[in-house]
Structure formats: C-alpha cells, structure tokens
Enzyme design. Structure first.
Site, mmCIF file in Angstrom:
data_model
loop_
_atom_site.group_PDB
_atom_site.id
_atom_site.type_symbol
_atom_site.label_atom_id
_atom_site.label_comp_id
_atom_site.label_asym_id
_atom_site.label_seq_id
_atom_site.Cartn_x
_atom_site.Cartn_y
_atom_site.Cartn_z
ATOM 1 N N CYS A 79 6.027 0.859 -8.839
ATOM 2 C CA CYS A 79 7.069 1.812 -9.269
ATOM 3 C C CYS A 79 8.029 1.079 -10.303
ATOM 4 C CB CYS A 79 7.605 2.442 -8.272
ATOM 5 S SG CYS A 79 8.681 3.918 -8.848
ATOM 6 N N HIS A 167 3.416 5.126 -4.993
ATOM 7 C CA HIS A 167 3.821 4.405 -3.868
ATOM 8 C C HIS A 167 2.927 4.278 -2.624
ATOM 9 C CE1 HIS A 167 8.329 4.100 -4.706
ATOM 10 N NE2 HIS A 167 7.844 4.901 -5.443
ATOM 11 N N GLU A 169 2.870 2.544 -0.117
ATOM 12 C CA GLU A 169 3.251 2.360 1.195
ATOM 13 C C GLU A 169 3.782 3.245 2.064
ATOM 14 O OE1 GLU A 169 4.690 1.731 -1.970
ATOM 15 O OE2 GLU A 169 6.933 2.273 -1.593
#
Ligand code: XMP
Length: 509
Positions: A79, A167, A169
């Site tokens: 990001c 993202h 994660e």
C-alpha cells in the site's frame, strides 16, 4: 538471532497484522518505526514497508532511504510502502478517483513472477487507499491488476523490489498468506523454522547466558504472561528465580490459594504475601478510579520492594511484558493517549534499581499461549481471561471495603463458574461482575429489600482494543441472575451490560 523479516512501520493500523501473518508462517519478524531502522545484519532476510494513513504527496510524509536495502535484501512495499517506492523512482501517485476501498478481484496475474506463484486469477483482494499509483516508470513491470487498479502489483525489473497496493495481511485477501509466503520463503529464502520449541530452546539458552548465577525477582499475577515468563526464567536458572505473589485483597474468590498452589506444583520458588490490609488502608475513602489505580499501584510497589529487600543480592527484575507493549511504546504515532493508566507496575524497575529481563517481549499474546503449551503449563492457566492488575478495585465503583469485596467475589464466582459449566467461558474474551454504587428496592418473600445492584459484563474481542458485548443466551442469563440473587446476601438486582467498546470500555472504571 533467528532469521528474520524486518517490517518498517509507517503508521498503518495493519502493521501488527503483517507481523502476525509472517510469524504464522514460522518466520520471525520485527516491527521497527521507519525512522529508527536497525543496522542490517546477516539474519535480516527481507524487508516489508507497511501502509500508512499519510500520502506520499504530502510534505514531510514518512520516507525511507531505499539504498539501505535495495540490492542487499528483497523489499516488498504494501500500500503506502508500494506508493512510496513508485514515487521515489519516478512513478506518479495521485489521489484516486475510482473506488479503491473494499473487495476487488485480480483480473491480471503474472504467474511467472515469484511473488504471484499459485495466486489464482480472479482471487479476491482487499484494497484500502485514498491515493493510487497512476503510472510507473519504464524500470517497473506491472505484474497484477484489478478492473479499477492497473498497478495492483509491480516489480522493479531485474531487482528483488516489489510493491502491492492491496493488503495481503487481512483475511479478506483470500490468498494473502500465500503471497506473503512467496515473499518470505521463496524470495527471501527464510527457512520457516521459527517454532515454539525453537523459541523455548533459544530463549532458555540466552537467559542462562545472560543471567549466569544472578538472582532474579519476579511478581506473578496468575495471568498467562507472567506465568509463562516465570517458567522460562525458571528453566534457565531454577531456584535463583524468586517469585512473589501478592494478595492485594482484590483478587477473585479463592484465587490466591489456588494460584499459589498451582505455582508450587510447577516447581516455582514462590512466596505468597498477604497484604490485603495494606491495600484496603491505602484505598480507604477513595472513589476516583485513577486515584484508586494509583493507590493500588503504589501499594503494590511498596509491598514488592519490601519483600524483595528480604532477599539478598538480587540483580534482575523479571517481567511478563509482551510485544504489543513494546511496539506501542516506540510506535510511529507515539504511545496512544492514556484513557486509563493501565501499567500500574511501571514504576518498579526505577525504584528498585534492578536490571530488567523480559523473555516474552518479542511475542504476541497468542504466541505466548502456544509457548505456554509447549512448556506444559496447565491449560486452565493458559486459557484464563485477562484480569486487570487493580482487580476488583476497579469493578467496585466508588469506595472499597472488605465487605463489598466479599459480595463481588461471590457474584463473580457464580458468573464465572456458570460460564464454565455452560461451555461458554472460552467463547468470551473476558467476563466479570461490577458492583454498582446503587441500591434498589426489591421484594423477597413478604419483605421489602433495599440492596445492591450488580452488573454482569462479558465481551468478545481479539486484543481488548475493541470489543463487542457477548450475546449470551437469555436462558443462561436468567439462571445466573436468579442464582446470584438467591445466593448472595446483599444483592437484589442483576443487570447485563450491552455496551461495546468503543464507545464504552471493557471495565467500568
Ligand atoms: P478497558 O477497560 O480499557 O480494558 O477497555 C481493556 C483491557 O485492559 C484491562 N484493564 C487493565 N489492566 N490494569 C491492568 O492491568 C488496569 O488498570 C486496567 N484497566 C483495564 C481490562 O481488564 C481489559 O482486559
């Protein structure tokens, strides 16, 4: 040091999640603020640049000198991290005009690229950014796109430098873990050998070396962190670890005896100290939550200091500090605003002039539990709900007396044992009872009563930072309520707290 991935924090709310995902791959990693980068050692196999609430277009936004890593170890920008690399290398980052928040699908995936091996076409990813990379320089190749984000992922040609705007994660990115595995295992070459067994072995060896024949003193609370920390130190230095468990008169019913007993069974060299009266005297007449916390904290330090002076030649203070506390204290955003002064034993090391040993200061809470399991610690201790240091002192609203403690202990004990019996204990993150400074009218038999009100509180959460009230079955609540009113003298009304955090907090004080 184990092989590790360095995660540079630019202030994103997701940075800790990246670390947790990497560790789930059995690869050790550490988070460091972007402006306090540790020296590169041979153990550091790769670096991940995190997201950020800032924009690379803003003056003074977080920056990093890429030459520190480039051509030395692989780099993955996530990001903001990806936008920063693109921006610094001559790409164009602009405010995005199309929707780049929420779920999206990867409609282009370059499977020849190592980062994207086994990542399916059309897999769902999670986007969350206000800026976007509009153009990349010729030295970049775009390796993935979504219908609205052309540069979903890129690689700097001929270099081990990658960027992704989504993202990996968060769980909404369905193959995020695979992508991170591609990076840390295939690109960085990490061996995935960081396990609880390995942690125990290396930590005990390090502690042995660090502590030698020195004596260590440690305060235990019955909680997971201090227990696991103590067992690790105990494994390293045996009887040279002196543990102290203080009864502050604000523990749960029978907790002092039970916990002391289980510590003795674990072979710990532990002394139980009954300091109830000292705490009650210090709290006498105080109603303000912060004043009560400070009085409890100060009395604890005095009692602990006094006890440790009975020991000779102690050089170290052991503490169960865990990784989130460490990250918080060095965070890019600075320590978060104090809403409640939680760390009430924070003054100990300074007062006692001892060196501090914190064997768990690199672990997240769930990792502490796994290590505890490896160490063979009783599952009843490992699975215990968090319990605040000031204990029932902040669950008795207003001033504290021994009689109020007795009432609340009874209520709490009925609630907690009912949760266990109904198989609900492990489904809630934390539960307890609060004694309200309110009396209400009731009727028992033919008698009018005018007695105390208690509130039950049970929440679901992952880390206590946010929490939802637990939707316990009505039937269960009905039984607990009548049990409490029938059995606890002095209570004639039970209410259930249905507030979430935020805007409420878990504790009432
Ligand atoms: P709050 O009430 O802030 O609680 O939502 C979040 C978590 O922290 C615990 N807590 C404390 N722990 N000393 C502690 O050691 C304190 O003064 C304290 N106050 C709250 C609370 O039980 C919950 O787990």
């Amino acid at each position: 040091m184990p092989q590790q991935i360095l995660i540079l924090d630019f202030g994103s709310q997701y940075t800790q999640l990246i670390a947790r995902r990497v560790r789930e791959l059995n690869v050790y990693c550490e988070i460091h603020p972007f402006n306090k980068i540790p020296a590169l050692s041979a153990d550091i196999k790769g670096v991940i640049l995190s997201g950020s609430p800032c924009s690379v277009r803003d003056q003074g936004s977080p920056d990093v000198d890429l030459s520190l890593f480039e051509d030395k170890i692989p780099v993955l920008g996530v990001c903001y991290g990806a936008q920063l690399i693109a921006h610094k290398k001559g790409g164009t980052v602009m405010a995005s005009t199309s929707r780049e928040y929420g779920r999206a699908k990867l409609t282009k995936v370059d499977h020849h690229n190592e980062l994207l091996k086994e990542i399916s076409l059309d897999t769902q990813v999670w986007m969350s950014h206000a800026d976007t990379i509009k153009a990349v320089p010729d030295s970049f190749e775009i390796i993935s796109s979504t219908p609205s984000v052309d540069v979903a992922a890129y690689r700097v040609k001929g270099k081990q430098v990658y960027g992704i705007q989504f993202h990996p994660e968060v769980t909404h990115t369905l193959q995020g873990k695979e992508l991170l595995r591609n990076f840390v295992v295939h690109i960085c070459g990490c061996a995935q050998d960081w396990t609880a067994d390995q942690f125990v072995e290396s930590t005990v060896a390090n502690l042995k070396q660090k502590l030698g024949n020195d004596k260590v003193v440690m305060a235990l609370s019955g909680g997971v962190d201090s227990t696991v920390a103590a067992i690790l130190v105990h494994k390293a230095i045996g009887k040279n670890l002196h543990c102290i468990f203080v009864d502050n008169g604000l523990l749960r019913k029978n907790e002092f005896e039970q916990v002391l007993d289980s510590y003795k069974h674990m072979g710990l060299n532990i002394k139980g100290v009954d300091a109830k009266d000292k705490f009650y005297t210090a709290l006498n007449g105080h109603t303000d939550p912060e004043v009560k916390r400070k009085a409890i904290g100060k009395t604890f330090i005095d009692v602990f200091d006094e006890e440790s002076h009975l020991l000779t030649d102690v050089k170290w203070l052991g503490q169960g500090t865990i990784y989130p506390d460490v990250i918080e204290s060095v965070s890019v955003m600075g320590p978060s605003v104090t809403i409640k002064s939680h760390h009430n034993v924070g003054g100990l090391p300074a007062k006692m002039k001892l060196k501090v040993v914190e064997p768990l200061n690199t672990l997240f809470k769930d990792e502490v539990r796994v290590v505890g399991k490896t160490l063979g610690i009783d599952p009843l201790i490992l699975g215990r709900h968090p319990f605040p240091g000031p204990g029932l002192g902040i669950r008795i609203l207003g001033d504290i007396t021994a009689e109020k403690v007795r009432i609340l202990q009874e209520v709490d004990s009925i609630f907690i044992s009912s949760l266990r019996n109904a198989g609900l204990y492990d489904k809630v993150w934390q539960a307890g009872a609060i004694l309200l400074p309110v009396q209400s009218v009731g009727v028992m038999g033919d008698e009018r009563t005018y007695e105390q009100v208690v509130s039950l509180r049970a929440v679901t959460s992952t880390d206590g930072m946010t929490a939802d009230w637990a939707h316990l079955p009505y039937e269960f609540l009905a039984n607990v309520s009548s049990d409490i009113i029938n059995k606890v003298k002095g209570v004639n009304r039970v209410v259930y707290d249905i507030s979430s955090k935020p805007p409420a907090t878990i504790e009432w004080e």
